[in-house]
Design a protein around this motif. Structure first.
Motif, PDB file in Angstrom:
ATOM      1  N   ALA A 155       0.829  -1.207   0.000  1.00 19.91           N
ATOM      2  CA  ALA A 155       0.000   0.000   0.000  1.00 19.91           C
ATOM      3  C   ALA A 155       0.860   1.252   0.000  1.00 19.91           C
ATOM      4  O   ALA A 155       0.595   2.208  -0.742  1.00 19.91           O
ATOM      5  CB  ALA A 155      -0.930  -0.011   1.208  1.00 19.91           C
ATOM      6  N   GLN A 156       1.892   1.261   0.835  1.00 18.92           N
ATOM      7  CA  GLN A 156       2.759   2.435   0.903  1.00 18.92           C
ATOM      8  C   GLN A 156       3.590   2.590  -0.361  1.00 18.92           C
ATOM      9  O   GLN A 156       3.821   3.711  -0.825  1.00 18.92           O
ATOM     10  CB  GLN A 156       3.665   2.317   2.132  1.00 18.92           C
ATOM     11  CG  GLN A 156       2.889   2.394   3.440  1.00 18.92           C
ATOM     12  CD  GLN A 156       3.785   2.242   4.647  1.00 18.92           C
ATOM     13  OE1 GLN A 156       4.778   2.944   4.802  1.00 18.92           O
ATOM     14  NE2 GLN A 156       3.432   1.320   5.521  1.00 18.92           N
ATOM     15  N   ASP A 157       4.020   1.477  -0.934  1.00 16.93           N
ATOM     16  CA  ASP A 157       4.794   1.545  -2.176  1.00 16.93           C
ATOM     17  C   ASP A 157       3.959   2.065  -3.336  1.00 16.93           C
ATOM     18  O   ASP A 157       4.478   2.689  -4.258  1.00 16.93           O
ATOM     19  CB  ASP A 157       5.342   0.158  -2.528  1.00 16.93           C
ATOM     20  CG  ASP A 157       6.549  -0.233  -1.684  1.00 16.93           C
ATOM     21  OD1 ASP A 157       7.074   0.644  -0.965  1.00 16.93           O
ATOM     22  OD2 ASP A 157       6.951  -1.405  -1.740  1.00 16.93           O
ATOM     23  N   ALA A 158       2.664   1.796  -3.311  1.00 16.95           N
ATOM     24  CA  ALA A 158       1.794   2.201  -4.421  1.00 16.95           C
ATOM     25  C   ALA A 158       1.545   3.700  -4.450  1.00 16.95           C
ATOM     26  O   ALA A 158       1.184   4.259  -5.486  1.00 16.95           O
ATOM     27  CB  ALA A 158       0.455   1.467  -4.336  1.00 16.95           C
ATOM     28  N   VAL A 159       1.756   4.368  -3.310  1.00 16.81           N
ATOM     29  CA  VAL A 159       1.444   5.792  -3.188  1.00 16.81           C
ATOM     30  C   VAL A 159       2.665   6.647  -3.493  1.00 16.81           C
ATOM     31  O   VAL A 159       3.761   6.389  -2.994  1.00 16.81           O
ATOM     32  CB  VAL A 159       0.920   6.108  -1.769  1.00 16.81           C
ATOM     33  CG1 VAL A 159       0.730   7.603  -1.577  1.00 16.81           C
ATOM     34  CG2 VAL A 159      -0.400   5.376  -1.532  1.00 16.81           C
ATOM     35  N   CYS A 160       2.490   7.663  -4.306  1.00 17.21           N
ATOM     36  CA  CYS A 160       3.572   8.614  -4.583  1.00 17.21           C
ATOM     37  C   CYS A 160       3.224   9.920  -3.866  1.00 17.21           C
ATOM     38  O   CYS A 160       2.588  10.806  -4.439  1.00 17.21           O
ATOM     39  CB  CYS A 160       3.766   8.821  -6.080  1.00 17.21           C
ATOM     40  SG  CYS A 160       2.272   8.923  -7.073  1.00 17.21           S
ATOM     41  N   ASP A 161       3.584   9.976  -2.574  1.00 14.06           N
ATOM     42  CA  ASP A 161       3.135  11.086  -1.721  1.00 14.06           C
ATOM     43  C   ASP A 161       4.161  12.215  -1.657  1.00 14.06           C
ATOM     44  O   ASP A 161       4.600  12.624  -0.598  1.00 14.06           O
ATOM     45  CB  ASP A 161       2.793  10.576  -0.325  1.00 14.06           C
ATOM     46  CG  ASP A 161       3.951   9.815   0.318  1.00 14.06           C
ATOM     47  OD1 ASP A 161       4.906   9.477  -0.405  1.00 14.06           O
ATOM     48  OD2 ASP A 161       3.889   9.562   1.532  1.00 14.06           O
ATOM     49  N   LYS A 162       4.547  12.686  -2.821  1.00 14.60           N
ATOM     50  CA  LYS A 162       5.461  13.829  -2.912  1.00 14.60           C
ATOM     51  C   LYS A 162       4.894  14.841  -3.898  1.00 14.60           C
ATOM     52  O   LYS A 162       3.894  14.596  -4.572  1.00 14.60           O
ATOM     53  CB  LYS A 162       6.852  13.378  -3.368  1.00 14.60           C
ATOM     54  CG  LYS A 162       7.612  12.567  -2.327  1.00 14.60           C
ATOM     55  CD  LYS A 162       9.008  12.245  -2.826  1.00 14.60           C
ATOM     56  CE  LYS A 162       9.825  11.489  -1.788  1.00 14.60           C
ATOM     57  NZ  LYS A 162      11.181  11.172  -2.267  1.00 14.60           N
ATOM     58  N   LYS A 163       5.570  16.001  -4.006  1.00 18.84           N
ATOM     59  CA  LYS A 163       5.136  17.031  -4.937  1.00 18.84           C
ATOM     60  C   LYS A 163       5.341  16.571  -6.376  1.00 18.84           C
ATOM     61  O   LYS A 163       6.047  15.619  -6.657  1.00 18.84           O
ATOM     62  CB  LYS A 163       5.905  18.329  -4.691  1.00 18.84           C
ATOM     63  CG  LYS A 163       5.650  18.957  -3.316  1.00 18.84           C
ATOM     64  CD  LYS A 163       6.468  20.210  -3.154  1.00 18.84           C
ATOM     65  CE  LYS A 163       6.230  20.864  -1.786  1.00 18.84           C
ATOM     66  NZ  LYS A 163       7.051  22.081  -1.604  1.00 18.84           N
ATOM     67  N   HIS A 164       4.702  17.300  -7.296  1.00 18.73           N
ATOM     68  CA  HIS A 164       4.834  17.047  -8.732  1.00 18.73           C
ATOM     69  C   HIS A 164       4.356  15.640  -9.100  1.00 18.73           C
ATOM     70  O   HIS A 164       4.997  14.943  -9.891  1.00 18.73           O
ATOM     71  CB  HIS A 164       6.283  17.235  -9.189  1.00 18.73           C
ATOM     72  CG  HIS A 164       6.920  18.511  -8.748  1.00 18.73           C
ATOM     73  ND1 HIS A 164       6.469  19.747  -9.145  1.00 18.73           N
ATOM     74  CD2 HIS A 164       7.967  18.743  -7.893  1.00 18.73           C
ATOM     75  CE1 HIS A 164       7.209  20.691  -8.583  1.00 18.73           C
ATOM     76  NE2 HIS A 164       8.110  20.109  -7.810  1.00 18.73           N
ATOM     77  N   ASP A 165       3.214  15.230  -8.528  1.00 18.55           N
ATOM     78  CA  ASP A 165       2.713  13.882  -8.804  1.00 18.55           C
ATOM     79  C   ASP A 165       1.860  13.811 -10.066  1.00 18.55           C
ATOM     80  O   ASP A 165       1.277  12.772 -10.364  1.00 18.55           O
ATOM     81  CB  ASP A 165       1.927  13.331  -7.611  1.00 18.55           C
ATOM     82  CG  ASP A 165       0.707  14.177  -7.248  1.00 18.55           C
ATOM     83  OD1 ASP A 165       0.304  15.026  -8.068  1.00 18.55           O
ATOM     84  OD2 ASP A 165       0.169  13.985  -6.144  1.00 18.55           O
ATOM     85  N   ALA A 166       1.751  14.913 -10.779  1.00 17.24           N
ATOM     86  CA  ALA A 166       1.016  14.965 -12.050  1.00 17.24           C
ATOM     87  C   ALA A 166      -0.443  14.562 -11.891  1.00 17.24           C
ATOM     88  O   ALA A 166      -1.061  14.022 -12.817  1.00 17.24           O
ATOM     89  CB  ALA A 166       1.701  14.074 -13.099  1.00 17.24           C
ATOM     90  N   GLY A 167      -1.010  14.807 -10.701  1.00 13.86           N
ATOM     91  CA  GLY A 167      -2.412  14.482 -10.474  1.00 13.86           C
ATOM     92  C   GLY A 167      -2.672  13.020 -10.194  1.00 13.86           C
ATOM     93  O   GLY A 167      -3.818  12.575 -10.201  1.00 13.86           O
ATOM     94  N   VAL A 168      -1.597  12.257  -9.945  1.00 13.95           N
ATOM     95  CA  VAL A 168      -1.708  10.822  -9.666  1.00 13.95           C
ATOM     96  C   VAL A 168      -1.206  10.567  -8.256  1.00 13.95           C
ATOM     97  O   VAL A 168      -0.072  10.901  -7.921  1.00 13.95           O
ATOM     98  CB  VAL A 168      -0.880   9.997 -10.675  1.00 13.95           C
ATOM     99  CG1 VAL A 168      -0.956   8.511 -10.340  1.00 13.95           C
ATOM    100  CG2 VAL A 168      -1.356  10.259 -12.092  1.00 13.95           C
TER     101      VAL A 168
END
Length: 566
Positions: free
Chosen positions: A49-62
């Motif tokens: 679950a944590q690996d699937a999330v890109c919780d940083k800036k510039h995520d391109a809306g994803v």
């Protein structure tokens, strides 16, 4: 009209309470909500679950990406979490999400996103998931939007427009989550009494007919779709996972529902449903259920419900109904076992392996008063449970020095099994790994980057680092080979276990302090722990820094070499 829709205050508070454990310094509130959703409803494990999330800036809306090769789908997530209410979800965030989905329109658009994104986590998800090529090979995009407030009329209108334009957004707003939150906050059974009509000659039961323990019956799908709690998921509280009718299996079910020629043969190829109930009564052709829950078959039942206009009386479903009374453990076991039908796991296949039987008998006879070693799913234990799969991950990190593979559970009883559970691995070594892991868990709040502290693989990295420090001394090596004299057991009630663990806390503290310095020196908040903790080279560099600092502290008198407790 939008202003008349409100978010339920009690549901808002309940969801916040469920999500709080997933919050961490440096992690956005929306990311915490999404990780909760991925674990609880999408059924990913902690690290996945944590690996699937890109919780940083510039995520391109994803906000997250999950690739499923079995269903040939790429699920793209976006989450929004408001800090307070009143407030609702309008169309602005949904429009932004639809705009972001354009980046997944084709192989070339994904390759462009990989080349231009400034978010390393997003780039890694796209590259490691082979998203570009899979979209080129026909994988479908499945967009899911998660939020902690109710969608207003503007949002509902836009979702209809988006669907007409080819973007079917699956919205999980507070209104949809609300009934499920209520169910999770209390009993896992529906309050309503339910009566089901069946053909008397399609009924088989164990026990007294008036109150049987187990019922097997064929029930018309038209009857099943009238059950309460399908539309709001309450009926699936013991099978909490998405059942949205879009996997390959569900598509086959829907095809059989739509094709009326297959209805009379449906019983021959469908596995059926499993229902648990507090009480069952049978009278004639009527089954009365009090306090029920569907713990297996939610995907099928939802497929029937969503295509109920196509159902005919010929389409019958095999239903198994189990009386569980007030026992909470039994429904959990039934739900777990009946939801693991796709493949017998490697753990299951090895449950009767001689090495596992040897370890279980030895472990339980020595340490059964404190913990029990389980080798099969659903075993009932009287003390703390140590699953052999978890034990294997601990052994891999502590004794084999390979923490970078500890998140790959499938390898524990796969290619790594012979090395992990070798003849040299005994119960006392397993028990020490368990005790040390517990101590690390109790101290991990000292990790300054909270996201790293809550990352599933971090525990195994620290377990590895402590093991490396112990191996630097003769006493530590001696202890790791045979910790038995120092552990409380049925044969050693006076072991110095407490003093041992106290001395180990100092080593764990050192490892955490040095980990904090290392992270700070290697990017701080931008340190890519998700990648670094899976890299042999990166973990070896971390190990060298931690051990070097420990040796310096011993030389300067700031730390003591590990010594066996007397």
């Amino acid at each position: 009209m939008a202003k008349y829709i409100q978010s339920d205050a009690k549901d808002f508070a309940a969801l916040s309470q469920f999500v709080t454990p997933y919050e961490a310094q440096g992690r956005t509130a929306s990311a915490a909500l999404l990780i909760w959703f991925l674990e609880v409803l999408f059924r990913l494990d902690e690290t996945e679950a944590q690996d699937a999330v890109c919780d940083k800036k510039h995520d391109a809306g994803v906000d997250a990406i999950v690739v499923s090769d079995s269903s040939k789908e790429i699920t793209v997530f976006q989450a929004k979490r408001k800090e307070k209410i009143p407030g609702t979800l309008g169309d602005t965030d949904l429009k932004s999400f639809v705009g972001a989905l354009a980046q997944f329109k084709s192989r070339s658009s994904v390759l462009k996103l990989i080349a231009t994104t400034k978010n390393d986590e997003l780039k890694k998800l796209l590259e490691e998931g082979d998203v570009a090529d899979k979209i080129g090979n026909g994988y479908k995009i499945r967009p899911i939007f998660v939020c902690n407030v109710a969608a207003n009329v503007d949002a509902s209108d836009y979702l209809a427009q988006a669907e007409a334009a080819g973007h079917l957004i699956e919205l999980w707003d507070l209104k949809r989550l609300g009934p499920l939150l209520k169910q999770l906050s209390k009993d896992w059974f529906l309050d309503e009494e339910v009566k089901l009509k069946v053909d008397a000659d399609h009924l088989f039961y164990f026990g007294a007919k008036t109150s049987p323990k187990l019922v097997y019956t064929a029930i018309r799908a038209q009857e099943l779709v009238s059950l309460p709690g399908i539309d709001d998921s309450r009926i699936f509280a013991q099978n909490v996972r998405l059942g949205l009718g879009r996997t390959r299996v569900n598509k086959d079910i829907i095809q059989s529902v739509v094709d009326k020629g297959e209805h009379e043969n449906f019983l021959t190829f469908h596995n059926g449903l499993t229902v648990v109930a507090k009480d069952i009564k049978v009278r004639g052709s009527t089954i009365t259920l009090s306090g029920l829950s569907v713990c297996n078959g939610c995907q099928s039942l939802l497929s029937f419900y969503e295509n109920r206009k196509a159902l005919t009386p010929k389409l019958e479903v095999l239903v198994r109904i189990v009386k569980v009374g007030s026992d909470r453990k039994l429904p959990e076991v039934i739900a777990y076992r009946t939801n693991n039908q796709n493949a017998i796991s490697l753990r299951d296949l090895n449950s009767n392996d001689s090495a596992q039987l040897r370890l279980k008998n030895e472990f339980d006879s020595l340490y059964g008063a404190y913990s029990e070693y389980t080798i099969k799913r659903g075993e009932v234990v009287a003390t703390a449970e140590l699953k052999n799969e978890d034990a294997g991950r601990m052994i891999l990190a502590l004794y084999l020095g390979e923490p970078t593979s500890a998140h790959q559970k499938y390898r524990i009883f796969g290619d790594l099994e012979a090395r992990i559970f070798s003849i040299d691995m005994n119960a006392s070594r397993v028990r020490f790994a368990q005790l040390l892991t517990t101590e690390i868990y109790s101290l991990r709040s000292k990790i300054k980057e909270e996201r790293i502290g809550k990352y599933g693989l971090t525990i195994f990295i620290l377990l590895y680092l402590v093991g490396c420090i112990l191996k630097e001394s003769a006493a530590g090596n001696e202890f790791l080979k045979n910790p038995s004299p120092f552990l409380l057991s049925s044969q050693n009630a006076k072991a110095p276990q407490r003093r041992l663990l106290e001395s180990l806390k100092a080593i764990i503290d050192h490892a955490i302090v040095e980990l904090n310095y290392y992270v700070k020196e290697h990017g701080g908040d931008s340190y890519n722990y998700k990648s670094e903790f899976k890299s042999l080279k990166a973990v070896e560099a971390l190990r060298n820094a931690v051990v070097k600092a420990y040796e310096k502290d011993i030389h300067n008198g700031r730390a003591q070499q590990f010594a066996l407790p007397q």
